[in-house]
Enzyme design. Structure first.
Site, mmCIF file in Angstrom:
data_model
loop_
_atom_site.group_PDB
_atom_site.id
_atom_site.type_symbol
_atom_site.label_atom_id
_atom_site.label_comp_id
_atom_site.label_asym_id
_atom_site.label_seq_id
_atom_site.Cartn_x
_atom_site.Cartn_y
_atom_site.Cartn_z
ATOM 1 N N HIS A 77 0.831 -1.209 0.000
ATOM 2 C CA HIS A 77 0.000 0.000 0.000
ATOM 3 C C HIS A 77 0.861 1.252 0.000
ATOM 4 O O HIS A 77 0.590 2.217 -0.697
ATOM 5 C CB HIS A 77 -0.924 0.020 1.223
ATOM 6 C CG HIS A 77 -2.240 -0.638 0.983
ATOM 7 N ND1 HIS A 77 -2.381 -1.990 0.919
ATOM 8 C CD2 HIS A 77 -3.473 -0.119 0.740
ATOM 9 C CE1 HIS A 77 -3.648 -2.281 0.688
ATOM 10 N NE2 HIS A 77 -4.333 -1.169 0.570
ATOM 11 N N LYS A 123 -10.330 -7.763 7.657
ATOM 12 C CA LYS A 123 -11.064 -8.059 8.883
ATOM 13 C C LYS A 123 -10.768 -6.963 9.892
ATOM 14 O O LYS A 123 -9.674 -6.398 9.893
ATOM 15 C CB LYS A 123 -10.683 -9.431 9.446
ATOM 16 C CG LYS A 123 -9.270 -9.496 10.026
ATOM 17 C CD LYS A 123 -9.001 -10.846 10.648
ATOM 18 C CE LYS A 123 -7.605 -10.946 11.239
ATOM 19 N NZ LYS A 123 -7.513 -10.569 12.644
HETATM 20 S S1 SF4 Z 1 -7.678 -16.672 13.138
HETATM 21 FE FE1 SF4 Z 1 -6.128 -16.038 14.612
HETATM 22 S S2 SF4 Z 1 -4.196 -16.311 13.577
HETATM 23 FE FE2 SF4 Z 1 -5.782 -16.331 12.014
HETATM 24 S S3 SF4 Z 1 -5.963 -14.211 11.300
HETATM 25 FE FE3 SF4 Z 1 -7.427 -14.457 12.967
HETATM 26 S S4 SF4 Z 1 -6.326 -13.817 14.816
HETATM 27 FE FE4 SF4 Z 1 -4.808 -14.176 13.222
#
Ligand code: SF4
Lengths: 283, 185
Positions: free
Chosen positions: B38, B103
């Site tokens: 980015h 996320k």
């Molecule tokens: S599941 Fe756990 S290890 Fe995988 S991206 Fe999410 S926080 Fe990170």
């Protein structure tokens, strides 16, 4: 003095690390299934379904559960009457870690703090492993292992409260940490809480608390009660799977407590995402 | 909560119909980039240089996959936490980017940019890297191979599953969803 060959130690640890990357342990699977059954939100339920489908796919096709295959974290108890021949225990664990991450096509995630360059070429692939040693009675070596991702580690916090703040103060701190974390640590989560000791003992205890099997009661009835109370109140925050809103945010709360200084009350919260990849072996 | 199947590049019309909480299956091409990539993209824009791919209508996926096993296009490939891209995303959006996949929470500047320039932030399921990789049919590094997992990749995707978190109307699923299930004591 019992002897264990260096190569045998490497082989066992390597197998454990490779297996753990793609096989979610039974306790985590069960806890997520339970969350799926109890979830009221449609959106959160669809996320939990994806998480379960992912776990089944990962184990049947032997693929890493998550692209963040973590830093390799170990708690090692070494008996006073056992000796590793042919090399040190630390070297064996580091070698096993490197080989497992390379041969398993796992991601190397260790980097230098300031310029952030990956350490895979000069220190080793995903090295150094994080190893906490303890010396105990007996002639065994017990190794607990977890692949610890960054997302849930990033929201973890430690503090030292005033003793007068007591249980209420601890509860408020834990709630604040989880509330601020929101969607970022990939809920549903397991919450490790270390209470007492010194500053670093609290932090280490909160990490070690995450190694307990989810769903098992705390041996201390007072703590067991406190865990249940915290779980309920944290679920009341409404964060839900991946933070999309829901009733199932926390799979379990695990507390470890240590005696502390008369002037202080250290508290640490270490968060574990739903991809709770942990395992243990005894040699 | 509605369900849509969309093909990239996305138009203003495509993104305007989406609301926080909708489920979307993406098809065709998306690009991968994390913080380091980015930063380079924004530097190119600042210096008036050409970008390694066309931003118009593009969707960028925040991901650093595991190495692919022999014969496979990509390893496990779930989303990484998005806030690290917050300082760059508004600039890319103002230059035509229409979608982001990641996320976790975004800041006000990103949400504002989504409203002003019509763009959306999609959430993918963190930790579902093996499952998500199934929707990725081809992967090709198109820029910055030296960044390893952080290189920019062009992905061909089929029915790539995401949920709308921030829409073009200022809604935020993280806030709406949580408010709905919060139990006040
Ligand atoms: S599941 Fe756990 S290890 Fe995988 S991206 Fe999410 S926080 Fe990170």
């Amino acid at each position: 003095m019992r002897e264990i060959a260096y190569e045998d130690l490497v082989k066992s640890v390597k197998a454990m690390v490779m297996h753990t990357a793609s096989h979610l342990p039974e306790d985590a699977l069960k806890a997520i299934e339970e969350a799926y059954n109890n979830e009221e939100s449609e959106v959160a339920k669809s996320v939990l379904k994806q998480i379960l489908d992912n776990a089944h796919l990962a184990s049947s096709e032997d693929r890493p559960l998550c692209q963040d295959t973590g830093l390799a974290v170990y708690f090692v108890k070494v008996g006073e009457d056992v000796k590793v021949v042919g090399g040190s225990i630390r070297d064996a664990i580091n070698q096993a870690t490197e080989e497992a991450y390379k041969d398993g096509y796992l991601r190397a995630s260790t980097c230098e703090c300031f310029d952030r360059h990956n350490l895979k070429d000069e220190v080793g692939y995903n090295l150094p492993a994080v190893i906490h040693f303890d010396i105990v009675e007996g002639d065994k070596i017990e190794i607990e292992y977890a692949a610890k991702g960054g997302g849930s580690e990033n929201v973890s916090r430690a503090t030292v409260l005033a003793p007068a703040q007591g249980k209420e103060g601890i509860k408020n701190f834990v709630k604040q940490v989880i509330s601020d974390a929101g969607p970022n640590p990939c809920p549903p989560i397991i919450v490790g809480v270390g209470i007492g000791g010194t500053f670093e003992v609290a932090a280490k205890s909160s990490k070690h608390a995450l190694f307990r099997e989810a769903g098992t009661p705390n041996e201390n009835p007072v703590l067991d009660e406190f865990e249940k109370e915290l779980k309920k109140e944290l679920n009341n925050l409404g964060i839900g799977a991946m933070g999309m809103g829901g009733t199932q945010t926390v799979l379990a709360v695990h507390i470890e407590k240590n005696p502390c200084h008369i002037a202080s009350l250290p508290v640490s919260v270490n968060v574990q995402c739903h991809s709770s990849r942990h395992s243990h072996i005894t040699l | 909560m509605a369900e849509y199947h969309l093909t990239t590049p996305l138009s203003d019309e495509d993104v305007s119909k989406l609301k926080a909480g909708d489920i979307v299956y993406l098809n065709s091409t998306i690009y991968t980039a994390r913080d380091a990539a980015h930063k380079r993209l924004v530097d190119l824009i600042d210096n008036g240089k050409e970008l390694p791919f066309d931003l118009q209508g593009s969707v960028i996926y925040f991901v650093g996959p595991t190495p692919p096993k022999p014969g496979e296009p990509i390893g496990s490939a779930g989303p990484t936490t998005s806030y690290r891209m917050d300082s760059y995303s508004p600039i890319l959006i103002s230059h035509g980017q229409k979608g982001m996949i990641g996320k976790g929470k975004r800041n006000e500047a990103v949400k504002e940019a989504c409203k002003k320039y019509k763009a959306v932030y999609f959430g993918a399921t963190g930790g579902a890297g093996a499952l998500i990789a199934k929707a990725i049919k081809e992967a090709e590094v198109i820029a910055y191979p030296e960044l390893g997992p952080e290189a920019i990749r062009k992905l061909k995707v089929e029915e790539f599953p995401v949920t709308v978190i921030n829409d073009t109307y200022g809604n935020d699923l993280y806030e709406i969803g949580r408010a709905k299930y919060e139990v006040k004591e």
